[in-house]
Design a protein around this motif. Structure first.
Motif, PDB file in Angstrom:
ATOM      1  N   VAL A 167     -44.250  27.834 -27.183  1.00 59.03           N
ATOM      2  CA  VAL A 167     -43.231  28.310 -28.124  1.00 59.03           C
ATOM      3  C   VAL A 167     -43.493  27.772 -29.529  1.00 59.03           C
ATOM      4  O   VAL A 167     -43.377  28.504 -30.521  1.00 59.03           O
ATOM      5  CB  VAL A 167     -41.819  27.892 -27.652  1.00 59.03           C
ATOM      6  N   VAL A 168     -43.866  26.518 -29.622  1.00 61.22           N
ATOM      7  CA  VAL A 168     -44.135  25.926 -30.937  1.00 61.22           C
ATOM      8  C   VAL A 168     -45.348  26.596 -31.581  1.00 61.22           C
ATOM      9  O   VAL A 168     -45.351  26.878 -32.790  1.00 61.22           O
ATOM     10  CB  VAL A 168     -44.353  24.404 -30.815  1.00 61.22           C
ATOM     11  N   ALA A 169     -46.387  26.859 -30.795  1.00 60.94           N
ATOM     12  CA  ALA A 169     -47.571  27.533 -31.333  1.00 60.94           C
ATOM     13  C   ALA A 169     -47.224  28.916 -31.872  1.00 60.94           C
ATOM     14  O   ALA A 169     -47.772  29.370 -32.879  1.00 60.94           O
ATOM     15  CB  ALA A 169     -48.643  27.636 -30.248  1.00 60.94           C
ATOM     16  N   GLU A 170     -46.289  29.590 -31.205  1.00 61.06           N
ATOM     17  CA  GLU A 170     -45.903  30.946 -31.609  1.00 61.06           C
ATOM     18  C   GLU A 170     -44.946  30.961 -32.798  1.00 61.06           C
ATOM     19  O   GLU A 170     -45.069  31.797 -33.692  1.00 61.06           O
ATOM     20  CB  GLU A 170     -45.244  31.652 -30.427  1.00 61.06           C
ATOM     21  N   GLN A 171     -44.012  30.005 -32.834  1.00 66.91           N
ATOM     22  CA  GLN A 171     -42.934  30.060 -33.817  1.00 66.91           C
ATOM     23  C   GLN A 171     -43.110  29.124 -35.021  1.00 66.91           C
ATOM     24  O   GLN A 171     -42.439  29.310 -36.037  1.00 66.91           O
ATOM     25  CB  GLN A 171     -41.600  29.728 -33.139  1.00 66.91           C
ATOM     26  N   SER A 172     -43.961  28.116 -34.919  1.00 70.05           N
ATOM     27  CA  SER A 172     -44.176  27.147 -36.007  1.00 70.05           C
ATOM     28  C   SER A 172     -42.860  26.597 -36.563  1.00 70.05           C
ATOM     29  O   SER A 172     -42.564  26.751 -37.756  1.00 70.05           O
ATOM     30  CB  SER A 172     -44.989  27.786 -37.143  1.00 70.05           C
ATOM     31  N   PRO A 173     -42.063  25.946 -35.729  1.00 69.56           N
ATOM     32  CA  PRO A 173     -40.781  25.412 -36.203  1.00 69.56           C
ATOM     33  C   PRO A 173     -40.959  24.189 -37.088  1.00 69.56           C
ATOM     34  O   PRO A 173     -42.042  23.570 -37.116  1.00 69.56           O
ATOM     35  CB  PRO A 173     -40.079  25.036 -34.890  1.00 69.56           C
ATOM     36  N   ASP A 174     -39.899  23.843 -37.779  1.00 67.37           N
ATOM     37  CA  ASP A 174     -39.894  22.613 -38.568  1.00 67.37           C
ATOM     38  C   ASP A 174     -39.536  21.411 -37.698  1.00 67.37           C
ATOM     39  O   ASP A 174     -40.056  20.310 -37.895  1.00 67.37           O
ATOM     40  CB  ASP A 174     -38.870  22.721 -39.707  1.00 67.37           C
ATOM     41  N   ILE A 175     -38.625  21.640 -36.745  1.00 69.07           N
ATOM     42  CA  ILE A 175     -38.091  20.579 -35.895  1.00 69.07           C
ATOM     43  C   ILE A 175     -38.126  21.010 -34.431  1.00 69.07           C
ATOM     44  O   ILE A 175     -37.818  22.164 -34.109  1.00 69.07           O
ATOM     45  CB  ILE A 175     -36.617  20.264 -36.255  1.00 69.07           C
ATOM     46  N   VAL A 176     -38.495  20.066 -33.557  1.00 69.93           N
ATOM     47  CA  VAL A 176     -38.382  20.286 -32.120  1.00 69.93           C
ATOM     48  C   VAL A 176     -37.430  19.237 -31.557  1.00 69.93           C
ATOM     49  O   VAL A 176     -37.648  18.033 -31.734  1.00 69.93           O
ATOM     50  CB  VAL A 176     -39.748  20.169 -31.411  1.00 69.93           C
ATOM     51  N   LEU A 177     -36.365  19.701 -30.908  1.00 71.32           N
ATOM     52  CA  LEU A 177     -35.483  18.799 -30.168  1.00 71.32           C
ATOM     53  C   LEU A 177     -36.064  18.691 -28.762  1.00 71.32           C
ATOM     54  O   LEU A 177     -36.077  19.675 -28.014  1.00 71.32           O
ATOM     55  CB  LEU A 177     -34.058  19.358 -30.111  1.00 71.32           C
ATOM     56  N   MET A 178     -36.559  17.498 -28.409  1.00 68.08           N
ATOM     57  CA  MET A 178     -37.370  17.334 -27.200  1.00 68.08           C
ATOM     58  C   MET A 178     -36.723  16.403 -26.179  1.00 68.08           C
ATOM     59  O   MET A 178     -36.540  15.202 -26.441  1.00 68.08           O
ATOM     60  CB  MET A 178     -38.740  16.782 -27.603  1.00 68.08           C
ATOM     61  N   ASP A 179     -36.393  16.957 -25.006  1.00 68.17           N
ATOM     62  CA  ASP A 179     -35.967  16.116 -23.889  1.00 68.17           C
ATOM     63  C   ASP A 179     -37.206  15.386 -23.362  1.00 68.17           C
ATOM     64  O   ASP A 179     -38.333  15.856 -23.538  1.00 68.17           O
ATOM     65  CB  ASP A 179     -35.340  16.987 -22.799  1.00 68.17           C
ATOM     66  N   LEU A 180     -37.006  14.245 -22.707  1.00 63.39           N
ATOM     67  CA  LEU A 180     -38.148  13.485 -22.201  1.00 63.39           C
ATOM     68  C   LEU A 180     -38.477  13.798 -20.751  1.00 63.39           C
ATOM     69  O   LEU A 180     -39.618  14.072 -20.408  1.00 63.39           O
ATOM     70  CB  LEU A 180     -37.897  11.982 -22.358  1.00 63.39           C
ATOM     71  N   ARG A 181     -37.479  13.763 -19.885  1.00 60.54           N
ATOM     72  CA  ARG A 181     -37.732  13.967 -18.468  1.00 60.54           C
ATOM     73  C   ARG A 181     -37.576  15.432 -18.088  1.00 60.54           C
ATOM     74  O   ARG A 181     -36.469  15.962 -18.055  1.00 60.54           O
ATOM     75  CB  ARG A 181     -36.787  13.096 -17.641  1.00 60.54           C
ATOM     76  N   MET A 182     -38.722  16.082 -17.841  1.00 61.37           N
ATOM     77  CA  MET A 182     -38.723  17.503 -17.487  1.00 61.37           C
ATOM     78  C   MET A 182     -39.819  17.766 -16.477  1.00 61.37           C
ATOM     79  O   MET A 182     -40.791  17.008 -16.396  1.00 61.37           O
ATOM     80  CB  MET A 182     -38.961  18.356 -18.748  1.00 61.37           C
ATOM     81  N   PRO A 183     -39.707  18.848 -15.700  1.00 55.88           N
ATOM     82  CA  PRO A 183     -40.764  19.196 -14.742  1.00 55.88           C
ATOM     83  C   PRO A 183     -41.979  19.795 -15.447  1.00 55.88           C
ATOM     84  O   PRO A 183     -41.941  20.070 -16.651  1.00 55.88           O
ATOM     85  CB  PRO A 183     -40.075  20.235 -13.850  1.00 55.88           C
ATOM     86  N   VAL A 184     -43.029  20.000 -14.698  1.00 59.21           N
ATOM     87  CA  VAL A 184     -44.277  20.622 -15.137  1.00 59.21           C
ATOM     88  C   VAL A 184     -45.019  19.731 -16.135  1.00 59.21           C
ATOM     89  O   VAL A 184     -46.127  19.266 -15.884  1.00 59.21           O
ATOM     90  CB  VAL A 184     -44.060  22.027 -15.749  1.00 59.21           C
ATOM     91  N   ARG A 185     -44.419  19.506 -17.296  1.00 58.71           N
ATOM     92  CA  ARG A 185     -45.007  18.621 -18.312  1.00 58.71           C
ATOM     93  C   ARG A 185     -43.863  17.937 -19.035  1.00 58.71           C
ATOM     94  O   ARG A 185     -42.986  18.612 -19.587  1.00 58.71           O
ATOM     95  CB  ARG A 185     -45.853  19.433 -19.294  1.00 58.71           C
ATOM     96  N   ASP A 186     -43.848  16.613 -19.008  1.00 61.02           N
ATOM     97  CA  ASP A 186     -42.699  15.919 -19.572  1.00 61.02           C
ATOM     98  C   ASP A 186     -42.732  15.912 -21.100  1.00 61.02           C
ATOM     99  O   ASP A 186     -43.731  16.282 -21.725  1.00 61.02           O
ATOM    100  CB  ASP A 186     -42.569  14.491 -19.014  1.00 61.02           C
TER     101      ASP A 186
END
Length: 221
Positions: free
Chosen positions: A45-64
Protein backbone atom coordinates in the motif's frame (compact mmCIF):
# COMPACT_ATOMS: atom_id res chain seq x y z
CA UNK A 1 -4.44 25.73 -0.40
CA UNK A 2 -2.18 23.60 1.83
CA UNK A 3 -1.85 19.99 0.72
CA UNK A 4 -3.46 17.47 3.03
CA UNK A 5 -1.30 15.00 4.96
CA UNK A 6 -1.61 11.57 3.36
CA UNK A 7 -1.98 8.74 5.88
CA UNK A 8 -1.97 4.93 5.74
CA UNK A 9 -3.34 2.94 8.70
CA UNK A 10 -1.86 -0.49 9.45
CA UNK A 11 -3.54 -2.68 12.08
CA UNK A 12 -4.75 -6.28 12.03
CA UNK A 13 -7.88 -5.42 14.03
CA UNK A 14 -10.73 -4.26 11.73
CA UNK A 15 -12.38 -2.28 14.55
CA UNK A 16 -9.14 -0.44 15.28
CA UNK A 17 -8.73 0.45 11.60
CA UNK A 18 -12.35 1.64 11.41
CA UNK A 19 -11.95 3.82 14.47
CA UNK A 20 -8.76 5.39 13.14
CA UNK A 21 -10.39 5.92 9.75
CA UNK A 22 -13.24 7.85 11.38
CA UNK A 23 -10.85 9.91 13.50
CA UNK A 24 -8.52 10.81 10.64
CA UNK A 25 -11.29 11.30 8.10
CA UNK A 26 -12.93 13.90 10.31
CA UNK A 27 -10.03 16.33 9.99
CA UNK A 28 -9.82 18.44 6.80
CA UNK A 29 -6.02 18.53 7.00
CA UNK A 30 -5.67 14.75 6.73
CA UNK A 31 -6.41 12.29 3.94
CA UNK A 32 -6.61 8.54 4.54
CA UNK A 33 -5.15 6.99 1.39
CA UNK A 34 -4.93 3.33 2.39
CA UNK A 35 -5.31 0.59 4.99
CA UNK A 36 -3.48 -2.66 5.64
CA UNK A 37 -4.07 -5.63 7.95
CA UNK A 38 -0.43 -6.75 8.20
CA UNK A 39 3.09 -5.60 7.44
CA UNK A 40 3.22 -7.28 4.03
CA UNK A 41 0.09 -5.46 2.88
CA UNK A 42 1.48 -2.27 4.35
CA UNK A 43 4.58 -2.39 2.15
CA UNK A 44 2.43 -2.78 -0.96
CA UNK A 45 0.00 0.00 0.00
CA UNK A 46 2.80 2.42 0.83
CA UNK A 47 4.57 1.68 -2.46
CA UNK A 48 1.32 2.41 -4.32
CA UNK A 49 0.12 5.46 -2.39
CA UNK A 50 3.35 7.19 -1.20
CA UNK A 51 1.84 8.49 2.06
CA UNK A 52 3.41 11.06 4.33
CA UNK A 53 2.59 9.13 7.51
CA UNK A 54 2.06 5.47 8.35
CA UNK A 55 0.26 4.56 11.57
CA UNK A 56 1.85 1.17 12.28
CA UNK A 57 0.69 -1.50 14.72
CA UNK A 58 3.51 -3.75 15.95
CA UNK A 59 1.99 -7.16 16.55
CA UNK A 60 0.40 -8.47 13.36
CA UNK A 61 0.27 -11.75 11.41
CA UNK A 62 2.20 -12.51 8.21
CA UNK A 63 4.73 -9.70 8.76
CA UNK A 64 4.89 -7.73 11.97
CA UNK A 65 5.07 -3.96 12.24
CA UNK A 66 8.69 -3.96 13.35
CA UNK A 67 9.91 -5.73 10.22
CA UNK A 68 7.64 -3.61 8.02
CA UNK A 69 8.95 -0.42 9.63
CA UNK A 70 12.55 -1.48 9.07
CA UNK A 71 11.81 -2.20 5.41
CA UNK A 72 9.92 1.07 4.87
CA UNK A 73 12.65 3.20 6.43
CA UNK A 74 15.31 1.55 4.26
CA UNK A 75 13.57 2.68 1.08
CA UNK A 76 14.31 5.97 -0.71
CA UNK A 77 12.04 8.82 0.41
CA UNK A 78 10.32 6.85 3.17
CA UNK A 79 7.18 7.96 4.98
CA UNK A 80 7.32 8.84 8.66
CA UNK A 81 6.21 5.97 10.87
CA UNK A 82 4.05 6.55 13.93
CA UNK A 83 3.85 3.34 15.98
CA UNK A 84 0.62 2.23 17.63
CA UNK A 85 1.22 0.40 20.90
CA UNK A 86 -0.44 -0.85 24.05
CA UNK A 87 2.97 -1.31 25.73
CA UNK A 88 2.45 -5.05 26.04
CA UNK A 89 5.21 -5.53 23.44
CA UNK A 90 7.98 -3.87 25.41
CA UNK A 91 10.99 -5.17 23.51
CA UNK A 92 9.36 -4.56 20.12
CA UNK A 93 8.58 -0.97 21.06
CA UNK A 94 12.18 -0.30 22.02
CA UNK A 95 13.46 -1.97 18.85
CA UNK A 96 11.09 0.14 16.73
CA UNK A 97 12.55 3.21 18.38
CA UNK A 98 16.10 2.12 17.64
CA UNK A 99 15.43 1.50 13.95
CA UNK A 100 14.03 4.99 13.53
CA UNK A 101 10.28 5.12 14.22
CA UNK A 102 9.26 8.76 14.45
CA UNK A 103 6.83 8.49 17.34
CA UNK A 104 4.62 6.32 19.50
CA UNK A 105 0.91 6.48 20.20
CA UNK A 106 -0.93 4.51 22.84
CA UNK A 107 -3.98 2.85 21.28
CA UNK A 108 -6.27 4.50 23.82
CA UNK A 109 -5.03 8.00 22.96
CA UNK A 110 -7.95 10.50 22.67
CA UNK A 111 -8.97 11.21 19.04
CA UNK A 112 -7.92 14.87 19.09
CA UNK A 113 -4.47 13.88 20.34
CA UNK A 114 -4.11 11.28 17.57
CA UNK A 115 -4.81 13.94 14.94
CA UNK A 116 -2.38 16.34 16.63
CA UNK A 117 0.31 13.64 16.77
CA UNK A 118 -0.04 12.85 13.06
CA UNK A 119 0.33 16.53 12.20
CA UNK A 120 3.30 16.93 14.53
CA UNK A 121 5.17 13.99 13.03
CA UNK A 122 4.32 15.15 9.49
CA UNK A 123 5.91 18.50 10.37
CA UNK A 124 9.13 16.72 11.28
CA UNK A 125 8.73 16.76 15.06
CA UNK A 126 8.96 13.38 16.82
CA UNK A 127 5.92 12.50 18.92
CA UNK A 128 6.75 11.20 22.39
CA UNK A 129 4.77 12.43 25.36
CA UNK A 130 6.54 12.46 28.74
CA UNK A 131 4.45 9.49 29.92
CA UNK A 132 5.42 7.44 26.87
CA UNK A 133 9.04 8.54 27.26
CA UNK A 134 9.10 7.42 30.88
CA UNK A 135 7.71 3.98 30.01
CA UNK A 136 10.20 3.48 27.19
CA UNK A 137 13.10 4.55 29.40
CA UNK A 138 11.89 2.05 31.99
CA UNK A 139 11.99 -0.69 29.35
CA UNK A 140 15.48 0.38 28.27
CA UNK A 141 16.90 0.39 31.78
CA UNK A 142 15.42 -3.03 32.53
CA UNK A 143 17.19 -4.56 29.55
CA UNK A 144 20.76 -5.88 29.27
CA UNK A 145 23.61 -3.45 29.80
CA UNK A 146 25.16 -1.75 26.82
CA UNK A 147 28.16 -3.54 25.34
CA UNK A 148 31.57 -1.91 25.49
CA UNK A 149 31.32 -0.44 21.98
CA UNK A 150 27.90 1.12 22.62
CA UNK A 151 29.05 2.48 25.96
CA UNK A 152 32.14 4.04 24.39
CA UNK A 153 30.10 5.60 21.56
CA UNK A 154 27.68 7.07 24.08
CA UNK A 155 30.44 8.50 26.25
CA UNK A 156 32.17 10.00 23.23
CA UNK A 157 28.89 11.56 22.08
CA UNK A 158 28.36 13.19 25.48
CA UNK A 159 31.79 14.85 25.32
CA UNK A 160 30.48 16.99 22.44
CA UNK A 161 27.90 18.61 24.72
CA UNK A 162 28.20 21.75 26.79
CA UNK A 163 27.71 21.43 30.55
CA UNK A 164 24.14 22.74 30.31
CA UNK A 165 23.31 20.46 27.38
CA UNK A 166 24.58 17.49 29.34
CA UNK A 167 22.51 18.48 32.38
CA UNK A 168 19.40 18.59 30.21
CA UNK A 169 20.28 15.30 28.50
CA UNK A 170 20.62 13.65 31.91
CA UNK A 171 17.26 15.12 32.97
CA UNK A 172 15.67 13.66 29.83
CA UNK A 173 17.33 10.38 30.80
CA UNK A 174 15.40 10.54 34.07
CA UNK A 175 12.15 10.86 32.11
CA UNK A 176 11.48 14.50 32.97
CA UNK A 177 9.22 16.60 30.73
CA UNK A 178 10.27 19.98 29.36
CA UNK A 179 8.24 21.75 32.02
CA UNK A 180 9.79 19.62 34.78
CA UNK A 181 13.28 20.40 33.49
CA UNK A 182 12.44 24.10 33.25
CA UNK A 183 11.33 24.17 36.89
CA UNK A 184 14.30 22.16 38.12
CA UNK A 185 16.88 24.27 36.26
CA UNK A 186 15.09 27.63 36.52
CA UNK A 187 14.76 28.00 32.76
CA UNK A 188 11.86 28.82 30.48
CA UNK A 189 10.14 25.93 28.67
CA UNK A 190 11.12 27.58 25.37
CA UNK A 191 14.78 27.50 26.41
CA UNK A 192 14.55 23.82 27.32
CA UNK A 193 12.95 23.08 23.95
CA UNK A 194 15.81 24.91 22.25
CA UNK A 195 18.39 22.86 24.14
CA UNK A 196 16.52 19.67 23.34
CA UNK A 197 16.58 20.49 19.62
CA UNK A 198 20.33 20.96 19.85
CA UNK A 199 20.68 17.63 21.64
CA UNK A 200 18.72 15.85 18.90
CA UNK A 201 21.14 17.28 16.34
CA UNK A 202 24.37 16.73 18.29
CA UNK A 203 23.51 13.19 19.34
CA UNK A 204 22.00 12.28 15.96
CA UNK A 205 18.81 11.30 17.75
CA UNK A 206 15.28 11.09 16.35
CA UNK A 207 13.52 11.74 19.65
CA UNK A 208 13.85 12.18 23.42
CA UNK A 209 14.07 8.48 24.16
CA UNK A 210 17.12 8.10 21.93
CA UNK A 211 18.72 10.95 23.91
CA UNK A 212 17.88 9.06 27.10
CA UNK A 213 19.38 5.83 25.77
CA UNK A 214 22.69 7.60 25.02
CA UNK A 215 22.78 8.91 28.59
CA UNK A 216 21.89 5.51 30.03
CA UNK A 217 24.45 3.68 27.90
CA UNK A 218 27.19 6.13 28.86
CA UNK A 219 26.55 5.54 32.53
CA UNK A 220 26.46 1.75 32.44
CA UNK A 221 29.45 -0.34 33.56
Amino acid sequence: MTARIRVVVVDDEPLARSALTMILGGDPGLELVGEAADGEQALAVVAEQSPDIVLMDLRMPVRDGLDATRELLSRPGPPRVLVLTTFDADDMVLRALRIGAHGFLLKDTPPADIVAAVKQVAAGRPMLSPSVTAQLISVATAGPSADDAARERARTALTTLTERERDIAEAIGRGLSNSDIAKEMHLSVATVKSYTSRLLSKLDAENRVQIAIVVLNAGRD
